[in-house]
Design a protein around this motif. Structure first.
Motif, mmCIF file in Angstrom:
data_model
loop_
_atom_site.group_PDB
_atom_site.id
_atom_site.type_symbol
_atom_site.label_atom_id
_atom_site.label_comp_id
_atom_site.label_asym_id
_atom_site.label_seq_id
_atom_site.Cartn_x
_atom_site.Cartn_y
_atom_site.Cartn_z
ATOM 1 N N ALA A 36 0.917 -1.229 -0.129
ATOM 2 C CA ALA A 36 0.028 0.192 -0.081
ATOM 3 C C ALA A 36 0.759 1.317 0.090
ATOM 4 O O ALA A 36 0.553 2.262 -0.778
ATOM 5 C CB ALA A 36 -0.889 -0.157 0.999
ATOM 6 N N ALA A 39 2.169 1.702 -3.138
ATOM 7 C CA ALA A 39 1.257 2.282 -4.067
ATOM 8 C C ALA A 39 0.887 3.795 -3.862
ATOM 9 O O ALA A 39 0.224 4.516 -4.606
ATOM 10 C CB ALA A 39 0.147 1.552 -3.875
ATOM 11 N N ASP A 60 -6.123 0.654 0.759
ATOM 12 C CA ASP A 60 -5.496 1.904 0.784
ATOM 13 C C ASP A 60 -6.264 2.839 -0.348
ATOM 14 O O ASP A 60 -6.913 2.390 -1.040
ATOM 15 C CB ASP A 60 -3.962 1.291 0.405
ATOM 16 C CG ASP A 60 -3.974 0.847 -1.075
ATOM 17 O OD1 ASP A 60 -4.233 1.485 -1.989
ATOM 18 O OD2 ASP A 60 -3.564 -0.299 -1.253
ATOM 19 N N CYS A 63 -2.588 4.092 -5.800
ATOM 20 C CA CYS A 63 -2.728 4.205 -7.111
ATOM 21 C C CYS A 63 -3.540 3.043 -7.729
ATOM 22 O O CYS A 63 -3.960 3.092 -8.873
ATOM 23 C CB CYS A 63 -1.188 4.049 -7.841
ATOM 24 S SG CYS A 63 -0.345 2.475 -7.900
ATOM 25 N N MET A 65 -4.609 -0.776 -9.262
ATOM 26 C CA MET A 65 -4.184 -1.617 -10.360
ATOM 27 C C MET A 65 -5.123 -1.520 -11.611
ATOM 28 O O MET A 65 -6.375 -1.695 -11.586
ATOM 29 C CB MET A 65 -4.078 -3.018 -9.884
ATOM 30 C CG MET A 65 -2.736 -3.232 -9.066
ATOM 31 S SD MET A 65 -2.341 -4.780 -8.526
ATOM 32 C CE MET A 65 -3.277 -4.701 -6.857
ATOM 33 N N ALA A 78 6.428 -11.252 -10.451
ATOM 34 C CA ALA A 78 5.765 -10.252 -11.094
ATOM 35 C C ALA A 78 5.736 -9.168 -10.223
ATOM 36 O O ALA A 78 5.168 -9.064 -9.010
ATOM 37 C CB ALA A 78 4.209 -10.463 -11.419
ATOM 38 N N THR A 79 6.345 -7.941 -10.816
ATOM 39 C CA THR A 79 6.420 -6.762 -10.020
ATOM 40 C C THR A 79 6.700 -5.458 -10.965
ATOM 41 O O THR A 79 7.042 -5.526 -12.067
ATOM 42 C CB THR A 79 7.798 -6.699 -8.970
ATOM 43 O OG1 THR A 79 8.056 -5.613 -8.347
ATOM 44 C CG2 THR A 79 9.069 -6.798 -9.943
ATOM 45 N N LYS A 81 8.123 -2.876 -9.835
ATOM 46 C CA LYS A 81 8.903 -1.980 -9.038
ATOM 47 C C LYS A 81 10.424 -1.977 -9.483
ATOM 48 O O LYS A 81 11.129 -1.170 -9.404
ATOM 49 C CB LYS A 81 8.840 -2.305 -7.526
ATOM 50 C CG LYS A 81 7.644 -1.946 -7.240
ATOM 51 C CD LYS A 81 7.135 -2.436 -5.829
ATOM 52 C CE LYS A 81 5.664 -2.300 -5.424
ATOM 53 N NZ LYS A 81 5.028 -2.951 -4.265
ATOM 54 N N GLU A 99 7.026 -11.278 -5.002
ATOM 55 C CA GLU A 99 6.826 -12.445 -4.448
ATOM 56 C C GLU A 99 5.866 -12.566 -3.683
ATOM 57 O O GLU A 99 5.100 -13.841 -3.317
ATOM 58 C CB GLU A 99 8.229 -13.034 -3.687
ATOM 59 C CG GLU A 99 8.902 -14.206 -4.656
ATOM 60 C CD GLU A 99 10.190 -14.486 -3.892
ATOM 61 O OE1 GLU A 99 11.009 -15.408 -4.199
ATOM 62 O OE2 GLU A 99 10.556 -13.959 -2.846
ATOM 63 N N LEU A 101 2.573 -11.309 -3.152
ATOM 64 C CA LEU A 101 1.157 -11.615 -3.310
ATOM 65 C C LEU A 101 1.073 -13.212 -3.921
ATOM 66 O O LEU A 101 0.057 -13.961 -3.568
ATOM 67 C CB LEU A 101 0.524 -10.714 -4.537
ATOM 68 C CG LEU A 101 0.317 -9.359 -3.953
ATOM 69 C CD1 LEU A 101 -0.587 -8.600 -4.900
ATOM 70 C CD2 LEU A 101 -0.459 -9.447 -2.583
ATOM 71 N N ALA A 102 2.037 -13.671 -4.845
ATOM 72 C CA ALA A 102 2.088 -15.019 -5.290
ATOM 73 C C ALA A 102 2.171 -16.141 -4.044
ATOM 74 O O ALA A 102 1.497 -17.080 -3.916
ATOM 75 C CB ALA A 102 3.201 -15.088 -6.100
ATOM 76 N N THR A 144 -6.882 0.198 -3.383
ATOM 77 C CA THR A 144 -6.842 -1.346 -3.290
ATOM 78 C C THR A 144 -7.427 -1.734 -2.137
ATOM 79 O O THR A 144 -6.984 -1.178 -0.795
ATOM 80 C CB THR A 144 -5.276 -1.828 -3.866
ATOM 81 O OG1 THR A 144 -5.039 -1.327 -4.931
ATOM 82 C CG2 THR A 144 -5.517 -3.292 -3.867
ATOM 83 N N ILE A 146 -7.273 -5.363 -0.209
ATOM 84 C CA ILE A 146 -6.957 -6.761 -0.437
ATOM 85 C C ILE A 146 -7.361 -7.610 0.811
ATOM 86 O O ILE A 146 -7.089 -7.044 1.904
ATOM 87 C CB ILE A 146 -5.467 -7.024 -0.582
ATOM 88 C CG1 ILE A 146 -4.893 -6.465 -1.888
ATOM 89 C CG2 ILE A 146 -5.183 -8.636 -0.775
ATOM 90 C CD1 ILE A 146 -3.624 -6.641 -2.489
HETATM 91 P P1 ADP Z 1 6.493 -6.441 -4.842
HETATM 92 O O1 ADP Z 1 5.894 -5.484 -3.913
HETATM 93 O O2 ADP Z 1 7.840 -6.873 -4.438
HETATM 94 O O3 ADP Z 1 6.461 -5.756 -6.423
HETATM 95 P P2 ADP Z 1 4.208 -8.193 -4.361
HETATM 96 O O4 ADP Z 1 3.863 -9.435 -5.186
HETATM 97 O O5 ADP Z 1 4.190 -7.667 -3.214
HETATM 98 O O6 ADP Z 1 5.722 -7.816 -5.263
HETATM 99 O O7 ADP Z 1 3.096 -7.164 -5.549
HETATM 100 C C1 ADP Z 1 2.946 -7.344 -6.887
HETATM 101 C C2 ADP Z 1 2.805 -6.198 -7.548
HETATM 102 O O8 ADP Z 1 1.454 -5.763 -7.500
HETATM 103 C C3 ADP Z 1 3.437 -4.981 -7.158
HETATM 104 O O9 ADP Z 1 4.689 -4.618 -7.652
HETATM 105 C C4 ADP Z 1 2.451 -3.869 -7.440
HETATM 106 O O10 ADP Z 1 2.531 -3.435 -8.882
HETATM 107 C C5 ADP Z 1 1.134 -4.606 -7.375
HETATM 108 N N1 ADP Z 1 0.398 -4.177 -6.078
HETATM 109 C C6 ADP Z 1 0.491 -4.903 -4.963
HETATM 110 N N2 ADP Z 1 -0.179 -4.373 -4.167
HETATM 111 C C7 ADP Z 1 -0.729 -3.567 -4.433
HETATM 112 C C8 ADP Z 1 -1.425 -2.176 -4.124
HETATM 113 N N3 ADP Z 1 -2.007 -2.144 -2.751
HETATM 114 N N4 ADP Z 1 -1.713 -1.154 -4.852
HETATM 115 C C9 ADP Z 1 -1.119 -1.124 -6.043
HETATM 116 N N5 ADP Z 1 -0.602 -2.046 -6.610
HETATM 117 C C10 ADP Z 1 -0.464 -3.130 -5.947
#
Ligand code: ADP
Ligand code: MG
Length: 619
Positions: A36, A39, A60, A63, A65, A78-79, A81, A99, A101-102, A144, A146
């Protein structure tokens, strides 16, 4: 033999990876809070149930998704960042591994509702045990939400391993604290089983600490702040009397990220030396800012450990800064010193390229040569210290005014080449001699603005001698004093090797040490004025420091020697002092860098406030 190596299916690989990222519900909370923040959210709400075992939900206003990203986010690696390996060395986000979220989705039921800033309509995505089960458009506010349900539902062994709800809640709150403390400018709430636990508005660091730990915390905080070209430190330490046995109030943040570091913790403990009773831990909330290219946060999957390129300099500076802050605070109400960075110990290799923990004597180091010496600003010279001292007298009496205007006060120099135990013999005819008197041959009492100072003569003299000795010990090569009977000290072989590495430094400060007799070192000469009785203690302390890999151990020896010598040379309590001796004592004391503390960190002086006296007279 047939081939037996197979690639693991994705869902198994994810479950294994999940074990690393997600140890308990609190790990999920940490990852989601960090996402968050990455983001760009300014408001983050955490809701959890049953210690996080049944539900962890984070909302949060960041931004959001796009519909595609909302699915993609659950893929491994998948990132959004980082793009290339180089980015790893210049991280400005919390996440980067792609990693979390996966991993979380592999071991729970996850539902995401999200809407990106410019999208009309949002998206709902469900992932269960790593499988996408639903994806649909959904009306959603920007940002977002979650929700992570039934954590470890498909790994019963892990689920059973979780502790009671109370314990898991404690862990979640700890994570929440860390993130909330790292980002006081963001608003947070935390709600457990419908109870609002925290409602933290956007604010500054001090207020955030108080909002989390309670109103009483405010008075416990001593501000800390220092800037060098390696690191910027800000934050607070807790006054020593509030230190506790249990952990819980030790926080390091590096570039807004909570980290653990037993090494830096040690620096804090060293800074508090002499002020904490046995077994008590100093409390601190310290924020370090460093160039992201000089740290490596990639060494631990849960990213609470950081490797610093300039670890040793940071250690030395933290220790000094803490000492200084504590000194300032104990003298605070008495003297409002300008920030004085000419600390007792050098920060180490500020100007040099970082070197590994080789022990070095900084021969140019001179804590008294303050002005041009260091790169950081705001130096108060010794004259300033004397000026502050004069300022104490403003308005005390006529006599004090004339003292205040006497510029010779600020010219007093104690950068004497030779330090001896004699007490300030020169007479100072030009001084009014009414401003001091000695009480019980032990205390020098002197009226100051708003009250009076009571200075312990022995401790004051220790401070003065200590600072002089430090200069002499680190400033020039000492003359060894040969021993009539060399002293043999027994050590383990490995210890002797350590000492051998240090032989050059030992020689510089005036030791002659021979290393040719197996399990002993032979000391044939020692620095002028030291009592050979302290040698065993000195060397064993030295070894402890060397083994602990304490930077600047050579400074430590000097420091230790200076402390021991000052103690043995200082004028004793019980000795009558002439008025001019008293006055000189005070002059020199207030020209010291840390007048309020003895080298052993005992208070040198106390101030009695006139208004407190008034109270005692029932006025
Ligand atoms: P990381 O944070 O290492 O990039 P995550 O698995 O935590 O990997 O998240 C993967 C991607 O999902 C993030 O790079 C981001 O683009 C998107 N994401 C996750 N949580 C949020 C959120 N709360 N708001 C916006 N985008 C998010
Ligand atoms: Mg992340």
């Amino acid at each position: 033999m047939p081939d037996i190596i197979k690639q693991l299916p994705d869902h198994v690989a994810n479950q294994i990876a999940a074990g690393e990222v997600v140890q308990r519900p609190a790990s999920v909370v940490k990852e989601l809070l960090e996402n968050a923040i990455d983001a760009g959210a300014t408001r983050i709400d955490l809701i959890f149930r049953e210690g996080g075992k049944n539900l962890i939900q984070i909302t949060d206003n960041g931004c959001g998704m796009s519909p595609g990203d909302a699915v993609m986010a659950f893929e491994r690696h998948a990132t959004s960042k980082i793009n290339k390996a180089d980015d790893l060395f210049n991280l400005h986000t919390k996440g980067f591994r792609g990693e979390a979220l996966a991993s979380i989705a592999a071991i729970s039921h996850v539902e995401v509702k999200t809407r990106a800033d410019n999208d009309e309509i949002g998206t709902r995505v469900r992932v269960e045990g790593g499988k996408l089960t639903e994806r649909a458009p959904e009306v959603a506010p920007k940002g977002t939400t979650i929700a992570v349900k039934n954590l470890f539902y498909n790994i019963p062994a892990r689920r059973n391993f979780l502790k009671s709800n109370t314990v898991e809640t404690r862990h979640i709150i700890d994570e929440f604290h860390r993130v909330a403390l790292a980002h006081p400018q963001l608003a947070f709430t935390a709600t457990h089983n419908d109870n609002l636990l925290f409602n933290l508005p956007s604010t500054n660091t001090r207020q955030r600490i108080v909002n989390i730990f309670g109103k009483k915390t405010n008075e416990k905080l001593v501000p800390v702040s220092e800037v060098t070209h390696i690191v910027k430190v800000s934050g607070f330490i807790l006054k020593p009397e509030y230190s506790k046995k249990s952990r819980g109030e030790q926080f390091f943040f590096v570039n807004d990220r909570y980290i653990r570091s037993s090494y830096l913790h040690h620096a804090l403990v060293a800074g508090f030396e002499g002020l904490l009773k046995d077994g008590l831990l100093p409390g601190y909330f310290l924020y370090l800012e460093v160039d992201p290219t000089t740290i490596d946060i990639n060494i631990h999957p849960t990213k609470t450990e950081v490797k610093f390129e300039n670890e040793h300099s940071i250690y030395a500076m933290l220790r000094s800064v803490v000492k200084h802050a504590l000194g300032q605070f104990s003298i605070g109400p008495i003297l409002d010193f300008e920030k004085d960075s000419s600390l007792e110990t050098s920060y180490g290799d500020n100007h040099r390229a970082p070197v590994n923990p080789k022990i070095e004597v900084d021969r140019t180091f001179n804590p008294f040569a303050s002005d041009e010496r260091k790169s950081y600003g705001g130096l108060a010279s010794r004259k300033d210290a004397a000026a502050s001292w004069e300022a104490l007298y403003v308005g005390v009496s006529e006599a004090s005014d004339s003292l205040g205007q006497d510029s010779s006060l600020s010219e007093i120099s104690i950068e004497s080449e030779e330090v001896d135990g004699r007490l300030f013999l020169e007479k100072r005819e030009d001084k009014p001699d009414k401003l001091f008197f000695q009480l019980q041959n032990k205390y020098i009492v002197s009226p100051v603005k708003g009250g009076m100072l009571v200075v312990n003569q022995n401790l004051a003299h220790r401070r003065i001698l200590y600072e002089q000795l430090l200069v002499n010990l680190s400033g020039q090569q000492a003359t060894p004093q040969p021993l009539l009977f060399p002293i043999d000290l027994q050590f383990a072989k490995s210890d002797i090797t350590l000492l051998e590495d240090l032989s050059e430094q030992l020689r510089i400060i005036g030791f002659a040490v021979e290393f040719n007799s197996g399990d002993a070192v032979r000391i044939t000469a020692i620095p002028q004025g030291i009592d050979h009785g302290i040698l065993p203690d000195l060397f064993s302390r030295l070894l402890v420091d060397l083994k602990g890999n304490i930077p600047g151990a050579a400074i430590e020896i000097n420091e230790f020697l200076a402390r021991k010598l000052a103690k043995s040379m200082a004028v004793k309590n019980g000795k009558a002092l002439s008025v001019s001796e008293q006055e000189n004592m005070l002059d020199q004391l207030f020209s010291c860098n840390e007048p309020a503390l003895s080298p052993e960190n005992r208070p040198v002086l106390i101030r009695l406030e006139a208004k407190d006296l008034d109270k005692r007279f029932n006025r």
